[in-house]
Every structure is written in C-alpha cells, then in structure tokens.
Scaffold this active site. Structure first.
Site, PDB file in Angstrom:
ATOM      1  N   CYS A 151      38.529 -15.007  52.860  1.00  0.00           N
ATOM      2  CA  CYS A 151      37.864 -15.207  51.567  1.00  0.00           C
ATOM      3  C   CYS A 151      36.631 -14.334  51.420  1.00  0.00           C
ATOM      4  O   CYS A 151      36.347 -13.834  50.325  1.00  0.00           O
ATOM      5  CB  CYS A 151      37.505 -16.687  51.389  1.00  0.00           C
ATOM      6  SG  CYS A 151      36.475 -17.372  52.706  1.00  0.00           S
ATOM      7  N   HIS A 180      33.713 -21.085  53.343  1.00  0.00           N
ATOM      8  CA  HIS A 180      34.481 -20.564  52.218  1.00  0.00           C
ATOM      9  C   HIS A 180      33.573 -19.637  51.422  1.00  0.00           C
ATOM     10  O   HIS A 180      32.342 -19.686  51.560  1.00  0.00           O
ATOM     11  CB  HIS A 180      34.994 -21.701  51.333  1.00  0.00           C
ATOM     12  CG  HIS A 180      36.028 -21.263  50.333  1.00  0.00           C
ATOM     13  ND1 HIS A 180      37.091 -20.461  50.663  1.00  0.00           N
ATOM     14  CD2 HIS A 180      36.132 -21.498  48.992  1.00  0.00           C
ATOM     15  CE1 HIS A 180      37.824 -20.232  49.591  1.00  0.00           C
ATOM     16  NE2 HIS A 180      37.262 -20.841  48.551  1.00  0.00           N
ATOM     17  N   ASP A 227      37.258 -18.341  42.420  1.00  0.00           N
ATOM     18  CA  ASP A 227      37.706 -18.800  43.730  1.00  0.00           C
ATOM     19  C   ASP A 227      39.195 -18.489  43.841  1.00  0.00           C
ATOM     20  O   ASP A 227      40.024 -19.127  43.183  1.00  0.00           O
ATOM     21  CB  ASP A 227      37.447 -20.296  43.891  1.00  0.00           C
ATOM     22  CG  ASP A 227      37.857 -20.835  45.255  1.00  0.00           C
ATOM     23  OD1 ASP A 227      38.487 -20.097  46.040  1.00  0.00           O
ATOM     24  OD2 ASP A 227      37.558 -22.013  45.539  1.00  0.00           O
TER      25      ASP A 227
END
Length: 221
Positions: free
Chosen positions: A15, A70, A100
C-alpha cells in the site's frame, strides 16, 4: 474535477508504494495542486495491530482486518467548504477526499464516509487495535520515502528467503532526499513507527485529532 487514479500502479500488500505513485501522479497535475493539498497518511500504532473496517481483504461483511500498517492518500481542500446555507452541499473542489486502493468504499470517498465506515470510535474497540495516523505532506513523502521491501521477506519451510507477497515489478523506491541522507530503507523507522521516541516524518494523530485536522479545512460562512 475530482482526479481519478486511473492506471496508477497497484500491487496487493504494498500500500505504501501504491500511494507513493498516486501522490506523484497528483503532484504532477497543476489543477490538482491548485485545488487540494496532497497528503500521504500511514496508519498504524505502537503494537502494529490496527483494525480497519470496509477492507477488500475482510473475511466477512462488517468484519475488521487487522493490519500492521496501512497507507492512504488525502486530498484536502485548499479553499474550504463555504456553505452559506446549512442544507447546501459544497462543490467537489471544496471537499476533502480519501483514496484507499484496498477499501470496498468508492475511491475516492468523502472523508466523513470513509472515516465513519473504516475507523469506529476508539471507545468501541480495544486499545491495541486503535489507529494512529501519521500525516505527511505529499512532497515530503516523495522526497524522503525509501523501502528496500525487506519487511516483506520471510523464511520459507526450506530455509530459503521469499516474499510473503509477490513484490511490484518496478525497482525499489528511494526518494531523492532519502538517498541524499544515505537512507535505503526508512519505511518502518520513519513512517510506520508510532513510538513516541520515533523520528518520523509528518505529524502523528489519534482518531480525534485526525478528525479535527480534517474538519479544519471546512469553513462555514
């Protein structure tokens, strides 16, 4: 116009690199820079066990995924939302948006929806699963981020070293100022770490402070 990620690179379980390329793409667009401030946000805590809802990898509906960390991107309105009537919706350019890649929510989402459906109030979850948010300006993230992906290596059954998830096809990332300072890997030490003594970039906030920061872009006349 709200910018879309389009063909921005994406690799599952990387990520921080996905967001790196999206930050770079948006910073290259003059209109985006003129309308929004661009931020990378790393989400973790001191135990590296943060619970996020509305994630694609959730094992079931309304169930959280526990990540060690994250990363998301935020476009924070530079003009603020100047709503003269309480029932008047602000225009797209006056709102703050969250990107996201790993959420089941629309990308981008308005920050109110994303935060509400991804991070329950701290009082509703055990302390070890509560999120902290390291907010880093897009420019700083591009300049100082460095990862050699060693955090994704693991010892296999045959004693060989292998990636726990296949790495991206492009070379490892090392920002120009990270390289100038001799860093080849500062992902964990300067971005993921939420220890009070860590020397990371940006500003670390709890959920309440994070929401206050998001709200500070809103101006009601």
């Amino acid at each position: 116009m709200l910018p879309k990620p389009l063909d921005s690179p994406y690799t599952s379980c990387y990520c921080e690199e996905n967001i790196y390329f999206l930050v770079r793409r948006f910073l290259e667009q003059t209109q985006v820079k003129a309308t929004w401030d661009i931020y990378a946000v790393i989400i973790s805590n001191v135990t590296k066990t943060v619970a996020l809802w509305s994630q694609l990898k959730s094992p079931a509906a309304n169930t959280a995924v526990v990540w060690d960390y994250h990363a998301i991107l935020i476009l924070r309105s530079r003009s603020g939302s100047r709503c003269r009537l309480l029932n008047t919706m602000p225009i797209v350019e006056e709102e703050t948006w969250i990107y996201d890649f790993d959420s089941i929510l629309e990308m981008p989402s308005r920050w109110e929806e994303y935060v509400g459906k991804t991070f329950p109030p701290d009082s509703d979850i055990p302390p070890q699963y509560r999120s902290l948010f390291r907010v880093v300006s897009g420019e700083e993230y591009l300049h100082y981020f460095a990862s050699d992906r060693s955090h994704m290596l693991s010892l296999a059954a045959d004693s060989s070293i292998e990636y726990v998830s296949p790495p991206p096809p492009y070379p490892i990332i090392c920002g120009p100022l990270a390289a100038a300072h001799g860093f080849t890997n500062n992902l964990v030490s300067h971005f993921v770490s939420m220890e009070p003594t860590s020397k990371g970039y940006g500003t670390v906030m709890d959920r309440k402070a994070f929401i206050t920061w998001l709200l500070s872009s809103v101006v009601v006349d």
